[in-house]
Enzyme design. Structure first.
Site, PDB file in Angstrom:
ATOM      1  NE  ARG A  18      -2.937   2.429   3.146  1.00  0.00           N
ATOM      2  CZ  ARG A  18      -3.238   2.975   4.308  1.00  0.00           C
ATOM      3  NH1 ARG A  18      -2.821   2.403   5.419  1.00  0.00           N
ATOM      4  NH2 ARG A  18      -3.962   4.063   4.377  1.00  0.00           N
ATOM      5  CE1 TYR A  23       0.502   5.537   5.780  1.00  0.00           C
ATOM      6  CE2 TYR A  23      -0.329   4.880   3.622  1.00  0.00           C
ATOM      7  CZ  TYR A  23      -0.447   5.641   4.768  1.00  0.00           C
ATOM      8  OH  TYR A  23      -1.501   6.503   4.916  1.00  0.00           O
ATOM      9  CG  ASN A  74      -1.332   3.109  12.635  1.00  0.00           C
ATOM     10  OD1 ASN A  74      -2.204   3.954  12.427  1.00  0.00           O
ATOM     11  ND2 ASN A  74      -0.347   2.873  11.777  1.00  0.00           N
ATOM     12  CB  ALA A  77      -8.806   6.303   7.763  1.00  0.00           C
ATOM     13  CG  HIS A 100      -0.380   8.092  12.997  1.00  0.00           C
ATOM     14  ND1 HIS A 100      -1.565   7.514  12.622  1.00  0.00           N
ATOM     15  CD2 HIS A 100      -0.667   8.879  14.061  1.00  0.00           C
ATOM     16  CE1 HIS A 100      -2.526   7.932  13.412  1.00  0.00           C
ATOM     17  NE2 HIS A 100      -2.009   8.761  14.306  1.00  0.00           N
ATOM     18  NE  ARG A 107      -0.026  11.145   4.318  1.00  0.00           N
ATOM     19  CZ  ARG A 107      -0.643   9.961   4.366  1.00  0.00           C
ATOM     20  NH1 ARG A 107      -0.553   9.221   5.453  1.00  0.00           N
ATOM     21  NH2 ARG A 107      -1.319   9.525   3.321  1.00  0.00           N
TER      22      ARG A 107
END
Ligand code: DQA
Length: 149
Positions: A18, A23, A74, A77, A100, A107
């Site tokens: 991803r 990440y 974590n 979203a 995170h 961001r």
């Protein structure tokens, strides 16, 4: 013996494939394996849980009540949206560290807000997979300090 719980929220099961530029390339399995090694060396019990579903995360947090000394989370979203996760964490009365992989403050603006951060022991953000190691070290140091008080 210290009991720790690591919770990962939505899409973190896709780590490794991803958006690797954000990440990294390490899988969640590899991150968890490293943490298990670290925990074992220190005689700490570590349980891990990942779900893409908000309700399942709430259920897991409720299951931790009176069984876990601290939580590393974590929430993906859901960090930015979930009153339910916030309520579950606060109801559990278990100290937690929010973490995170990415620096959420560097961001999109919707990632600058966290519904969990103000009640966390601390927040680790932006160190890639190392954020998990730092969160582990931080929460253990916190628990040791509590014990000495
Ligand atoms: C994340 C940051 C969140 O904004 C995002 O929704 C994620 C991952 C991180 O680890 O950097 O899923 O929590």
């Amino acid at each position: 013996m210290i009991n720790l719980l690591l919770i990962n929220g939505p899409n973190l099961n896709l780590l490794g494939q991803r958006e690797p530029s954000i990440y990294g390339v390490q899988t969640l399995e590899a991150i968890e394996a490293e943490l298990h090694k670290k925990a074992e060396k220190q005689g700490i019990k570590l349980e891990t849980f990942q779900s893409n579903s908000e309700g399942a995360l709430v259920d897991r947090l409720q299951k931790a009540i009176s069984k876990v000394d601290a939580i590393m989370i974590n929430a993906g979203a859901y960090t930015h949206t979930s009153v339910a996760l916030r309520d579950a964490l606060l109801s559990s009365e278990i100290p937690y560290v929010e973490l995170h992989l990415s620096n959420t403050f560097a961001r999109e603006s919707f990632r600058h807000k966290s519904l969990l951060a103000d009640r966390a022991v601390g927040v680790i953000s932006g160190f890639g997979p190392m954020s998990y190691q730092l969160a582990f070290d931080g929460i253990i140091a916190f628990l040791m300090h509590q014990e000495r008080k």
